[in-house]
Design a protein around this motif. Structure first.
Motif, short mmCIF file in Angstrom:
data_model
loop_
_atom_site.label_atom_id
_atom_site.label_comp_id
_atom_site.label_asym_id
_atom_site.label_seq_id
_atom_site.Cartn_x
_atom_site.Cartn_y
_atom_site.Cartn_z
N THR A 53 62.96 -84.05 2.16
CA THR A 53 62.53 -84.83 3.42
C THR A 53 63.39 -84.42 4.67
O THR A 53 63.09 -84.77 5.83
N GLY A 54 64.56 -83.79 4.16
CA GLY A 54 65.68 -83.80 5.28
C GLY A 54 66.54 -84.96 5.59
O GLY A 54 67.33 -84.94 6.37
N GLY A 55 66.36 -85.94 4.60
CA GLY A 55 67.10 -87.09 5.13
C GLY A 55 68.59 -87.15 4.42
O GLY A 55 69.17 -88.04 5.02
N SER A 56 68.66 -86.43 3.67
CA SER A 56 70.08 -86.06 2.98
C SER A 56 70.63 -84.90 2.88
O SER A 56 69.90 -84.09 2.67
N THR A 57 71.89 -84.98 2.82
CA THR A 57 72.56 -83.42 2.80
C THR A 57 73.68 -83.60 1.83
O THR A 57 74.26 -84.75 1.93
N TYR A 58 74.50 -82.43 1.38
CA TYR A 58 75.59 -82.55 0.62
C TYR A 58 76.18 -81.32 0.79
O TYR A 58 75.58 -80.44 0.80
N TRP A 59 77.32 -81.22 0.89
CA TRP A 59 78.17 -80.38 1.34
C TRP A 59 79.42 -79.75 0.60
O TRP A 59 80.11 -80.87 -0.22
N GLU A 60 79.68 -78.48 0.46
CA GLU A 60 80.97 -78.11 -0.31
C GLU A 60 82.11 -78.48 0.66
O GLU A 60 81.99 -78.58 1.80
N SER A 70 69.30 -78.66 9.00
CA SER A 70 68.12 -79.41 9.15
C SER A 70 67.00 -78.59 8.61
O SER A 70 67.18 -77.43 8.12
N ARG A 71 65.64 -79.11 8.74
CA ARG A 71 64.59 -78.47 8.22
C ARG A 71 63.39 -78.91 8.92
O ARG A 71 63.47 -80.17 9.51
N ASP A 72 62.45 -78.03 9.41
CA ASP A 72 61.26 -78.48 9.95
C ASP A 72 59.96 -77.99 9.02
O ASP A 72 59.77 -76.83 8.69
N ASN A 73 59.78 -78.85 8.25
CA ASN A 73 58.76 -78.74 7.24
C ASN A 73 57.27 -78.47 7.80
O ASN A 73 56.56 -77.55 7.21
N ALA A 74 57.28 -78.54 9.09
CA ALA A 74 55.80 -78.09 9.62
C ALA A 74 55.76 -76.62 9.87
O ALA A 74 54.90 -75.85 10.06
#
Length: 123
Positions: A53-60, A70-74
Protein backbone atom coordinates in the motif's frame (compact mmCIF):
# COMPACT_ATOMS: atom_id res chain seq x y z
CA UNK A 1 5.80 -10.09 -16.31
CA UNK A 2 8.21 -7.20 -16.57
CA UNK A 3 9.90 -4.77 -14.21
CA UNK A 4 11.63 -1.91 -15.98
CA UNK A 5 14.09 0.05 -13.87
CA UNK A 6 15.41 3.41 -14.97
CA UNK A 7 16.98 6.61 -13.67
CA UNK A 8 20.50 5.49 -12.96
CA UNK A 9 23.54 7.48 -13.95
CA UNK A 10 26.66 9.25 -12.81
CA UNK A 11 26.37 11.64 -9.88
CA UNK A 12 28.86 13.41 -7.66
CA UNK A 13 29.17 12.57 -3.97
CA UNK A 14 26.48 14.37 -2.03
CA UNK A 15 24.18 14.43 -5.02
CA UNK A 16 20.78 12.86 -5.61
CA UNK A 17 19.15 10.47 -8.03
CA UNK A 18 15.65 9.09 -8.34
CA UNK A 19 15.20 5.60 -9.69
CA UNK A 20 11.92 4.37 -11.12
CA UNK A 21 10.65 0.85 -11.61
CA UNK A 22 7.55 0.28 -13.71
CA UNK A 23 5.75 -3.03 -13.58
CA UNK A 24 3.56 -4.87 -16.04
CA UNK A 25 2.05 -8.30 -16.34
CA UNK A 26 0.88 -8.70 -12.74
CA UNK A 27 -1.33 -6.90 -10.24
CA UNK A 28 1.14 -4.36 -8.91
CA UNK A 29 -0.95 -3.35 -5.91
CA UNK A 30 -0.83 -6.95 -4.62
CA UNK A 31 2.92 -6.84 -4.23
CA UNK A 32 5.38 -5.24 -1.89
CA UNK A 33 8.35 -3.79 -3.74
CA UNK A 34 12.01 -3.85 -2.83
CA UNK A 35 15.26 -2.36 -3.97
CA UNK A 36 18.54 -4.26 -3.94
CA UNK A 37 21.99 -3.48 -5.27
CA UNK A 38 24.94 -5.45 -6.48
CA UNK A 39 28.57 -4.80 -7.32
CA UNK A 40 30.76 -7.08 -9.42
CA UNK A 41 31.80 -10.16 -7.49
CA UNK A 42 29.38 -9.52 -4.65
CA UNK A 43 26.01 -10.86 -3.63
CA UNK A 44 22.88 -8.87 -4.30
CA UNK A 45 22.18 -6.93 -1.12
CA UNK A 46 19.05 -5.40 0.32
CA UNK A 47 18.63 -1.63 0.17
CA UNK A 48 15.02 -1.00 1.14
CA UNK A 49 11.43 -2.03 0.65
CA UNK A 50 7.96 -0.52 0.56
CA UNK A 51 4.74 -2.26 1.45
CA UNK A 52 2.01 -3.05 -1.06
CA UNK A 53 0.00 0.00 0.00
CA UNK A 54 3.01 2.27 0.36
CA UNK A 55 2.28 2.88 4.01
CA UNK A 56 5.41 1.27 5.39
CA UNK A 57 9.06 1.13 4.45
CA UNK A 58 12.10 -0.73 5.75
CA UNK A 59 15.71 0.25 5.16
CA UNK A 60 19.15 -1.18 5.31
CA UNK A 61 21.05 0.69 7.99
CA UNK A 62 23.61 2.37 5.73
CA UNK A 63 20.94 4.09 3.62
CA UNK A 64 18.34 4.87 6.30
CA UNK A 65 17.75 8.61 6.44
CA UNK A 66 19.26 9.16 2.99
CA UNK A 67 16.99 7.04 0.79
CA UNK A 68 13.22 7.08 0.60
CA UNK A 69 10.71 5.08 -1.40
CA UNK A 70 7.27 5.80 -2.73
CA UNK A 71 4.89 4.11 -5.11
CA UNK A 72 2.05 5.07 -7.39
CA UNK A 73 -0.20 2.06 -7.77
CA UNK A 74 -2.20 3.81 -10.48
CA UNK A 75 0.97 4.01 -12.57
CA UNK A 76 2.36 0.61 -11.51
CA UNK A 77 5.55 2.39 -10.53
CA UNK A 78 7.80 2.45 -7.49
CA UNK A 79 10.42 5.10 -6.88
CA UNK A 80 13.68 5.18 -4.97
CA UNK A 81 14.85 8.68 -4.03
CA UNK A 82 18.53 8.62 -3.16
CA UNK A 83 20.02 11.67 -1.44
CA UNK A 84 23.45 12.41 0.01
CA UNK A 85 24.95 9.77 -2.23
CA UNK A 86 28.32 8.31 -1.35
CA UNK A 87 30.88 6.50 -3.51
CA UNK A 88 30.03 3.29 -1.67
CA UNK A 89 26.49 3.53 -3.05
CA UNK A 90 27.91 2.77 -6.50
CA UNK A 91 26.24 -0.41 -7.75
CA UNK A 92 23.67 -1.82 -10.11
CA UNK A 93 20.28 -1.29 -8.52
CA UNK A 94 17.48 -3.80 -8.96
CA UNK A 95 13.81 -3.62 -8.12
CA UNK A 96 11.94 -6.70 -7.03
CA UNK A 97 8.30 -7.62 -6.44
CA UNK A 98 7.27 -9.66 -3.41
CA UNK A 99 3.78 -11.15 -3.39
CA UNK A 100 1.78 -9.88 -0.44
CA UNK A 101 2.38 -7.13 2.08
CA UNK A 102 6.11 -6.97 1.45
CA UNK A 103 9.11 -5.51 3.35
CA UNK A 104 11.22 -8.58 2.77
CA UNK A 105 14.99 -8.15 2.95
CA UNK A 106 16.05 -11.46 1.41
CA UNK A 107 16.51 -12.08 -2.30
CA UNK A 108 14.61 -15.35 -2.13
CA UNK A 109 11.50 -13.61 -0.84
CA UNK A 110 10.99 -11.85 -4.17
CA UNK A 111 9.04 -13.29 -7.08
CA UNK A 112 10.02 -10.99 -9.91
CA UNK A 113 13.07 -8.89 -10.73
CA UNK A 114 13.90 -6.00 -13.02
CA UNK A 115 16.97 -5.80 -15.22
CA UNK A 116 18.95 -3.33 -13.10
CA UNK A 117 20.13 0.23 -13.56
CA UNK A 118 23.66 1.43 -12.91
CA UNK A 119 24.35 4.09 -10.31
CA UNK A 120 27.85 5.54 -10.15
CA UNK A 121 28.81 8.02 -7.46
CA UNK A 122 32.10 9.65 -8.29
CA UNK A 123 33.74 13.04 -8.57
Amino acid sequence: VQLQASGGGLVQPGGSLRLSCTASGFTFSDYGMGWFRQTPGSEREFVGAISMTGGSTYWEESVAGRFTASRDNAKNTVYLQMNSLKPEDTATYYCGAQRGYGLGSQVEQYDYWGQGTQVTVSS
